[in-house]
Design an enzyme around this catalytic site. Sequence first.
Site, PDB file in Angstrom:
ATOM      1  N   SER A 120       0.835  -1.207   0.000  1.00  0.00           N
ATOM      2  CA  SER A 120       0.000   0.000   0.000  1.00  0.00           C
ATOM      3  C   SER A 120       0.861   1.245   0.000  1.00  0.00           C
ATOM      4  O   SER A 120       0.519   2.244  -0.622  1.00  0.00           O
ATOM      5  CB  SER A 120      -0.849   0.070   1.271  1.00  0.00           C
ATOM      6  N   HIS A 141      -2.242  -3.239  -6.565  1.00  0.00           N
ATOM      7  CA  HIS A 141      -2.743  -2.792  -5.262  1.00  0.00           C
ATOM      8  C   HIS A 141      -4.248  -3.001  -5.172  1.00  0.00           C
ATOM      9  O   HIS A 141      -5.038  -2.217  -5.712  1.00  0.00           O
ATOM     10  CB  HIS A 141      -2.373  -1.311  -5.032  1.00  0.00           C
ATOM     11  N   GLU A 153      -5.300  -1.024  -8.416  1.00  0.00           N
ATOM     12  CA  GLU A 153      -4.389  -0.062  -9.046  1.00  0.00           C
ATOM     13  C   GLU A 153      -3.192  -0.839  -9.584  1.00  0.00           C
ATOM     14  O   GLU A 153      -2.541  -1.573  -8.839  1.00  0.00           O
ATOM     15  CB  GLU A 153      -3.908   0.975  -8.023  1.00  0.00           C
ATOM     16  N   ASN A 191      -5.108   6.174  -2.031  1.00  0.00           N
ATOM     17  CA  ASN A 191      -4.606   6.521  -0.691  1.00  0.00           C
ATOM     18  C   ASN A 191      -3.975   7.909  -0.663  1.00  0.00           C
ATOM     19  O   ASN A 191      -4.041   8.595   0.358  1.00  0.00           O
ATOM     20  CB  ASN A 191      -3.618   5.469  -0.190  1.00  0.00           C
TER      21      ASN A 191
END
Length: 285
Positions: A120, A141, A153, A191
Amino acid sequence: MTEIRRVGVVGLGAMGAGIAQLCVEAGVETVGREVTAELGEAARGRIGHFLTRKVEKGTLQQEARDAAVGRLTTTTELADLAGCDLVIEAIVEELEPKRVLFAELERLCRPDTVLATNTSALSVTEIAAATSSPERVVGMHFFNPAPLMPLVEIVRAQLTADEPFEAAFAFGTRLGKTAVRCHDTPGFVVNRVLIPLLNDCLRVLDEARVSAEDLDTAMRAGAGWPMGPCELVDLVGIDVHVHAAEALYEKLREPRMAPPPRLVAMRNAGLLGRKSGRGFYPYPR
Ligand SMILES: NC(=O)c1ccc[n+]([C@@H]2O[C@H](COP(=O)([O-])OP(=O)(O)OC[C@H]3O[C@@H](n4cnc5c(N)ncnc54)[C@H](O)[C@@H]3O)[C@@H](O)[C@H]2O)c1
């Protein structure tokens, strides 16, 4: 392009087990590697249980469920992943163990095996640099829980070549995910946006002296969020959010990335959200 017939998943924790489940449901032979046989068996059990629930809900046929479970083998030997076309790593979020693992995978797997990390917050480029073939290393991801969250992702590291990158993208789509392409920057896409945004929301708790309930209501009713920020952080896990925020802050040095002290205090007190039975709210609610 490398045809993906057999996939290895390293680490069958929260994310790895979910990813392995997606693979076997998509009809792909999957080998999961854990550190002990018991952890491997436990993950197999969890996957079997989730698929049984789908049968009970009427979204999966019993035979399809049994066939999917049959496609999963677990092992403690990394060498059992040698014949895989794609290996997805989902072990602890620490750079050194991931680098050691990728160097070993490079040694064990064919030169055309695509090596993917589900990190992450770490740099895919730094993980790739532990190998002498960084062109075949990509980020895939997934979001938690992987079987339910639609997005993956696909992350291009500094030296990732087109072919493995596109193979990972195509495989993400084959798993039924909505895949997006991006470059290897801290937090990637979601994120990078979501962590500082949630941090801002939680700082407002103290600044505007609004209650957690009212903040959640405000963001749902005023911004169209499907879930309020406090509910969301409770679901993600307060420890997971703090860890990711610290990692982003370390890399970007932007104050908005740093976890609000209130959240760090909650993490230190063991108030981790849903999984600990208490966070901003008590659980079950
Ligand atoms: N939890 C999330 O919300 C989330 C979301 C997206 C990505 N990720 C990333 O996915 C990765 C895994 O996270 P998680 O939440 O599933 O962690 P987890 O702690 O639930 O699972 C990690 C598993 O890896 C196993 N493991 C450790 N070293 C190993 C090795 N060398 N070989 C095989 N297995 C090994 C552990 O026994 C454990 O079962 C991390 O990089 C994390 O950043 C997590």
